[in-house]
Write a protein that holds these residues in place. Structure first.
Motif, PDB file in Angstrom:
ATOM      1  N   PHE A 279       2.866  31.949  14.320  1.00 64.88           N
ATOM      2  CA  PHE A 279       2.095  31.861  13.068  1.00 64.88           C
ATOM      3  C   PHE A 279       1.663  33.246  12.594  1.00 64.88           C
ATOM      4  N   SER A 280       1.237  34.102  13.548  1.00 67.66           N
ATOM      5  CA  SER A 280       0.817  35.473  13.196  1.00 67.66           C
ATOM      6  C   SER A 280       1.965  36.246  12.564  1.00 67.66           C
TER       7      SER A 280
ATOM      8  N   VAL B 160       2.483  42.295  15.006  1.00 67.51           N
ATOM      9  CA  VAL B 160       1.953  41.343  15.982  1.00 67.51           C
ATOM     10  C   VAL B 160       2.221  41.788  17.424  1.00 67.51           C
ATOM     11  N   MET B 161       3.452  42.247  17.701  1.00 62.96           N
ATOM     12  CA  MET B 161       3.852  42.503  19.092  1.00 62.96           C
ATOM     13  C   MET B 161       4.138  43.959  19.428  1.00 62.96           C
TER      14      MET B 161
ATOM     15  N   TYR C  99      13.668  44.781  21.204  1.00 63.88           N
ATOM     16  CA  TYR C  99      12.941  45.985  21.604  1.00 63.88           C
ATOM     17  C   TYR C  99      11.487  45.931  21.128  1.00 63.88           C
ATOM     18  N   LEU C 100      11.290  45.434  19.888  1.00 62.44           N
ATOM     19  CA  LEU C 100       9.939  45.329  19.330  1.00 62.44           C
ATOM     20  C   LEU C 100       9.047  44.430  20.184  1.00 62.44           C
ATOM     21  N   ALA C 101       9.635  43.333  20.672  1.00 64.55           N
ATOM     22  CA  ALA C 101       8.859  42.349  21.429  1.00 64.55           C
ATOM     23  C   ALA C 101       8.615  42.779  22.870  1.00 64.55           C
ATOM     24  N   PHE C 102       9.614  43.374  23.534  1.00 67.97           N
ATOM     25  CA  PHE C 102       9.524  43.546  24.994  1.00 67.97           C
ATOM     26  C   PHE C 102       9.520  44.991  25.503  1.00 67.97           C
ATOM     27  N   TYR C 103       9.600  45.979  24.600  1.00 70.43           N
ATOM     28  CA  TYR C 103       9.660  47.371  25.077  1.00 70.43           C
ATOM     29  C   TYR C 103       8.651  48.278  24.391  1.00 70.43           C
TER      30      TYR C 103
ATOM     31  N   PRO D 252      11.235  42.851  10.862  1.00 66.20           N
ATOM     32  CA  PRO D 252      10.875  43.835  11.898  1.00 66.20           C
ATOM     33  C   PRO D 252       9.441  44.353  11.767  1.00 66.20           C
ATOM     34  N   LEU D 253       8.994  44.576  10.519  1.00 62.27           N
ATOM     35  CA  LEU D 253       7.639  45.089  10.296  1.00 62.27           C
ATOM     36  C   LEU D 253       6.583  44.052  10.691  1.00 62.27           C
ATOM     37  N   SER D 254       6.869  42.762  10.400  1.00 61.80           N
ATOM     38  CA  SER D 254       5.938  41.684  10.758  1.00 61.80           C
ATOM     39  C   SER D 254       5.842  41.530  12.265  1.00 61.80           C
ATOM     40  N   VAL D 255       6.982  41.612  12.963  1.00 63.99           N
ATOM     41  CA  VAL D 255       6.989  41.504  14.423  1.00 63.99           C
ATOM     42  C   VAL D 255       6.251  42.702  15.017  1.00 63.99           C
ATOM     43  N   TYR D 256       6.433  43.890  14.404  1.00 61.96           N
ATOM     44  CA  TYR D 256       5.736  45.093  14.895  1.00 61.96           C
ATOM     45  C   TYR D 256       4.222  44.926  14.762  1.00 61.96           C
TER      46      TYR D 256
END
Length: 314
Positions: A173-174, A98-99, A36-40, A92-96
């Motif tokens: 990397f990000s 960036v994406m 969800y974090l990446a695509f929504y 999850p926080l790191s992905v948030y």
């Protein structure tokens, strides 16, 4: 214990009302949260705002531990960031960071909580298609007998592959960088820099970190199908230096100044100690030098514990 019982009862009542089971970002739930974090894009709907089941995140902040640092309130913000990172996990926080996209309010009476990020999907499919094309050209240039001698084909294939691959590697990397460097470390690095002395953009950067944190909490609220309240318990403020006391109260006001912030501050202090501290510092200008007036403006719901008598002490 009482708060947790209340949370469990509200969860039960909400399940009966909406027939939607709350989710947790653990195990399979973590993979779903990352998807969800990446695509929504998350949408704040009317039904989400009406949810009664609240999850409390308790954070303890002893001001005395940070009394030695230049900015006591920077310690307050780092404690807040670190506790939320620890509660939800760093990934999850790191992905948030960036994406993720900022949650937005639903238009009209729409009850749709998730909208597909078409631009992200197109970019990703485009990169993967170009990567596959580059690898195909490279394989043809290396393996097909009649084409082996064409040096240009090898160069084109390797260039296309490395360019598209570097795009994917850069994204990874990000995420890795955000995974290793926490918000606490970012703020501490800002505090130690020379720019901190001049306050050049420091407050805005700290605010930005807090804003991202609030947006992430809203994202997780929609994902978990529950509301969050971050309860910060501030103790030992009455044994700190006067200017530090004023700094923490200012930080509290700054964090609470935004609308819909999920923070609740519990301030355990002795007013007879805090008020003279405030009156010594410059933050009283325009409030008739009255510390009690300032405290009343800061504390929404004051209540006091009566002083112990001789019999109670015995």
């Amino acid at each position: 214990g009482f708060m947790r019982e209340e949370m469990a009862q509200r969860e039960e009542a909400e399940l009966h009302r909406s027939h939607q089971k709350p989710r947790s970002p653990e195990g399979w739930g973590l993979l779903l949260a990352l998807w969800y974090l990446a695509f929504y894009k998350p949408i704040i709907t009317e039904s989400h705002l009406r949810r009664k089941n609240i999850k409390f995140i308790f954070i303890r902040f002893s001001a005395w531990q940070y009394a030695g640092c230049d900015k006591l309130w920077a310690g307050l913000v780092t404690t807040l960031c670190d506790s939320i990172r620890h509660h939800f996990g760093a990934l999850p926080l790191s992905v948030y960071h960036v994406m993720g996209t900022r949650p937005r309010y639903a238009s009209g009476f729409s009850q749709k909580e998730w909208v597909l990020k078409t631009d992200t999907c197109l970019k990703l499919w485009g990169l993967l298609f170009v990567l596959a094309a580059g690898l195909s050209i490279l394989l043809v240039a290396l393996l097909v007998p009649g084409v082996k001698d064409h040096h240009a084909l090898k160069v084109v294939g390797s260039a296309v592959t490395s360019l598209s691959g570097s795009g994917l590697v850069l994204g990874a990397f990000s995420i890795l960088k955000n995974l290793l460097v926490s918000e606490k470390q970012k703020i501490e690095r800002l505090t130690n820099s020379e720019r901190f002395a001049s306050q050049l953009g420091f407050m805005s950067k700290v605010r930005r970190e807090v804003e991202v944190l609030v947006d992430f909490l809203t994202f997780m609220e929609i994902f978990e199908r529950r509301r969050f309240r971050v309860v910060l318990e501030i103790t030992s403020l009455d044994i700190c230096y006067p200017e530090k006391v004023a700094g923490v109260l200012n930080a509290m006001n700054t964090l609470l100044s935004e609308a819909n912030t999920p923070f609740i501050f519990i301030l355990a202090v002795d007013p007879s100690v805090i008020v003279p501290c405030l009156e010594q510092t410059g933050c009283m200008k325009g409030l008739a030098d009255n510390g009690y007036l300032y405290l009343n403006r800061t504390v929404t719901l004051p209540f006091s514990i009566p002083e112990m008598g001789a019999r109670s002490r015995l």
